[in-house]
Design a protein around this motif. Sequence first.
Motif: not given
Lengths: 376, 462, 618
Positions: C325, C350-352, C354-357, C347
Amino acid sequence: MAKAYTPGLKVTASTHHEAHRVLPIPGEVKVAEGDTVEADTVVAETFMDGDITPLNVANLLSAQPGDVPELMLKKEGDAVEKDEPIARSKGVFGMFKAECRAPASGTLETVSSTTGQIMIRGASIPVQVKAYLPGRVLEVLPAEGVIIENEVALIQGIFGIGGETSGTIMMACSAHDEELDAPAITPEMSGAVVIGGARMTAAAIEKAREVGVAAVVSGGIDDSDLREILGYDLGVAITGTEKLGITVVVTEGFGEIGMAKRTFELLQARSGRMASVNGATQIRAGVMRPEILIPLEAGKTADSEETNHTESGVLELGTPIRVIRDPYFGLIGTVAALPESPQVLGSGSKSRVLDVALESGDTVTVPRANVELIET
Amino acid sequence: MSRVGLRSVLILTTLCTLCASGVVVAAMASNSAAAPPEPPTNLIAVDKPWDGGGVVELEWTASVTPDIKGYEVFVHQMVSPLVGELETNMQADAEAEDQTQEILEGEGVAPEDADQQARVEAENDVTLTTNEPEWTSMGIVLGNELAYTATGLDKATPYVFMVRTIGADSTASANSNITTQLIPVAAWFDGEKLPLFCILGVICGAVFLFVLLARNGMPMKIRTIAGLKAVDEAVGRATEMGRSILYINGIQDMDDLQTVAGVTVLGHVAKTAAEYDAKIEVPTSRSLVMTAARETVQASYFTAARPDAYNPDLIYYVTDEQFGFVAYVSGMMTREKPAACFYMGAFFAESLILAETGNSVGAIQIAGTAQPSQLPFFVAACDYTLIGEEFFAASAYLSGQPDQLGSLKGQDVGKILVGILIIIGVTLATIASATASAPGLAGLHESMTSAVDFLVNTILGS
Amino acid sequence: MSSASPDIPASVKVILATDCGSTTTKAIMIEQVDGVFRQTWRGEAPTTVEEPFANVTVGVLNALTEIQEVSGRRLLDDDGQIIRPATADAGCDIYISTSSAGGGLQMMVAGVVREMTAASAKRAALGAGAIVMDTIASNDKRRPHEQIQRIRELRPDMVLISGGTDGGDTKKVTEIAELIAPAKPRPRFGKSYELPIIFAGNVKAQSEMKRVFGDGGFDLKITDNLRPSLEQENLGPARDMIHDVFLEHVMAHAPGYDKLMSITDAPIMPTPGAVGDILQTIAKGRGINAVGVDIGGATTDVFSVFDGTFNRTVSANLGMSYSISNVCAEATLPTILRWVHIDMDERELRNRVKNKMIRPTTIPQTLEALVFEQAVAREALRLAYKQHKEFATTLKGVQQQRTVGDTFSQQSGGETIVDSMKLDLLVASGGVLSHAPRMHQTAMLLIDAFEPEGITELAKDSIFMMPHLGVLASVHETAAMEVFERDCLVFLGTCVAPKGLGKPGKTCFSWSLDGGARGSGELQFGDIELVELGPDETAEIEIKPARGFDVGAGNGKVVKQTIRGGTVGVILDARGRALALPEERSACQAAMSRVIDQIGLYPEPAAEAVAQTSGSTR
């Protein structure tokens, strides 16, 4: 060899929880073993060394650093007030003496004859540790803090922001997959721990903050909303120190994802009870996840049926799991097959996979790294 | 440039006068042969509008005598008593300035000494020239022309004009009517300077435009100046080695531009020194420079939020004497071994003495001067050298203020323009001279020559 | 380090080595096969420094158990002890380990001037394999109380102080010590831990240091000045001292490390320190300039050896999982999407990210996810390399020698020594690089991120074995070198890229392999071409760059050189340097698509591939 390397997050209806409440530096413990404490009881207190203000007296008095000790009007250890003269030069024939005044109040800690620098230590800063978890003091760690125990329902979130808080649980959504938007937040929720369903919007959190909600818990959040709340793009998942005035806990992940049904039901069943919430997250060495602790009603002990901790991370046929990576992100199902040999993925890489029987009835194949166990 | 121009104007005037009197003599000599023709009538003199002064336009009605050779125009300058003395003084001044420059460039002598010497010599050299208040012929025009433009007149004195007809046998008529007194004054705008005005407009406009652009946040890139970038390094070295920084602001007073530029750089160096908490020592050879340096350094310490570390005793006056100052500074360098030396300002023969001493004590040295004769010494003996323009651009470079950066950029446009004009001019002149003797290219030669003339006389002005 | 290396290499047949990373512990087995050492088996297990185990040896034993299972060789006895020495079918002779678990070695460094002694101190700490949490210097633009505040917030394992040349400044360095002493940085491990302070500064200031740090709470160690004069840098003694203190203090306090230390045959080294050692050995042995990169989940390490000078940087928040991220925040999404040829929803991305993070261990399942992850990797590497270039410089504060000829070309000190044209070998390691499904992807990731100029060999560390070999080199150098040459590096091929820019469609360079026998051609600016040249093959290449382009010999000069093939081959890159992609999104996508087609980066997934690129059930 059938292990899922990401043990899922704990969601238990009842467990024995011990909270270590420790001061960062040695201090005084305010409670005794066996005491019953509330969430906001101060259990330990100490005074941290005050701020240090350095001052180069040699330069101010145009003197040699070596002469500074004898020019000082105050000795090491003396208390000084702000603007009080602390050093005076000898001047020429006793005239034209220059004076040096203290830039801050505190104690004169050191006077260096090498650099001509002095250090004034400000008043101590009180540091308090609150109980956070209502319960019984199990053990007092002398001069450090206490361990508090209680039987609680424990729900770990995946990600959170904001620090420790507590409040009454109130439901804002009626279903686990219902989006939490601003209209769902009402003024009665002031001081409460508000439970949503799926994605929570920035507007909802903003409203919650205005109303004075202690914490918001929901299934998912959009990255753009998070950025809006924080005011910056979060780079590293180390949180807990944000000064937002509200604690936010995400239980599943980013995007439009509903809270796990079980988690939602667990919270719903405890609506109206007190809960302690901590949003602090650290996804790094020393992983820390946000948590929601709901103490059981007095007299009730942990149900033994819930304590059948299977060896963590073992995947077997029928194990309930959740897919944690696109394209099936957030879907829940059970292990349907565990092929031994690695398979080629759509991305072209080879990996060990498993088949998941989804709740919808479909069966999909995903890499083993992309699922997590739903712990019971 | 202007000095040279003035001198050539003077020479031209003298030549014109000489030629004209020759013509008058010749005309008088051939007058007795036949009946003189009728003079022209209705002579009118008008001061030329939109000019720089000194030009009068004459018009007359043709002489009734047919078949004439032409008309001779005469001028009479009304007396202006101070002219002679003034001119002598101007000439002497110009001469003296030239010589000062020669002495300065040739020998490493401080400017005021050179000035004195040159002035004495120059006054001996210049001789007096005077004007005869008589009808002076300005030239002859052909018989079919009925107008004349008198140039090269003094714009402050009144003139009268008169024309005679020159007959076919070269006899001159009687005088025509004499015009009214006329002072060929300068108009508020000289039309001939229009191209120059345009160039000026472009340059000023560029400065103005770039200042505006810079203020609106357009990034202005300035080439990295190694010498200024190295200030941090030099000050850092002094800090690590626990030694002082020596700053010499040249040996000239505050009226010298280089000293002013040096003080600007001093502000930057002192601020860095304050941030690093290093000791900076500034011996000066002029009292005024000391005062300026003290204020600058103090301001820098305030900016760096370390007013307590400022010590005015380290900025002091030594002596006005060129070599007395150098002796002191060199001695101090060998004794105290500063870790960084800065030489920023006007330097003369002492440049190499200082730079070599600094080098021998192992200091990082940064020099900056606009004295062309001293630059090679600094370049060879110092670590970094700011050369001429770089030195003056330092203040814009260091401050990073949009106004200063913008004007620097605007000046660059001017330089580019000058560069382009030089290239065009040189190319045209080369073609013109190359085609001069080529038989088939006479037309080209003609147009090239006129283009060069236009460039030199009209665009660049006289 | 004064560790005694066992002088029994002759009898050594089996070697076990582990590297305890922050997420996984990787173990390799090296055996003598037909007289040469080869890496034979490997295994890995999650690292167990954290709760619930809080004992690193559990992970180590799990990894060794995996080797035991796959190799069939018994390594552990019934008590879970490593069987030593080796017998015919059980045990090993040498066991060694590196560690970066628990965040590795975390240090704070201090010096007088940030660009001089403080920079040298940072170099020493990084070279020893530490993570530098902060650098305190008298000119770091912070007021003393801010510096004190910062020191109090940090929890370093040790502090390295330098400052003043020998006989130079004592005042400033003492002042800094006087800031550190009252601030009392709290170490990470317990309250009884005496914070080690290493002083490697002015000899004249040593007595002052003893005075300042004398009274309690600190363990002051004094070693040689790492900047005896500004013209000279002497990092060796300080690095050795850091290793000693690392073992003596830090390791002794980490969970389970006391046990791990007792079972290893050589001192445990911080992982990056070991990688640096092996890279230096190669560069010295072959007389080349090399750059190594290790991109991890949280951090990216860049190592370089240019003209014998070793440098290492750690980009703390550039990584592919925990820090993904942050890479997106620093590089910005539009910049990352330059490397993506397909349309993606911002969008969603961005969510992906953060989900990886928050779930760092997941792997991309679809091609689309892989393309995006590799785009992020390019930016992470590019940013890390940029930081490295800024750090790896010549010494600052050095007196220059000049002649009148330098009038208009005054070079200043502190210039970067990283020169992409002089670079000979680029080694990649770390998950996203070494686990890329196709080697072509790894090669292109390296080329796009590092922009090598001229002729550069590309290689990858097959299974991230470099740390193991770094330690092994200190015990059994032959074994380390043999394994390194045979098993560690996988040569991807050679990149040929002229420096310079031109107009698309204009000739950039012409080439011929082995005088045209193996192919020849001409490339237009903006083109890229892949020429097959298998592993273990070499060929002589002749490159004729057009005017305005340079392949190492100068503008437009012909270069003839023997180059090495690899699993990818020879990549002829005429996209120009510095690499500039079209600004406009669709033009950029087209340019990327061309590269992907030419190199064959993402061929159609195989028929048996699991999930299709699209077709989510949502």
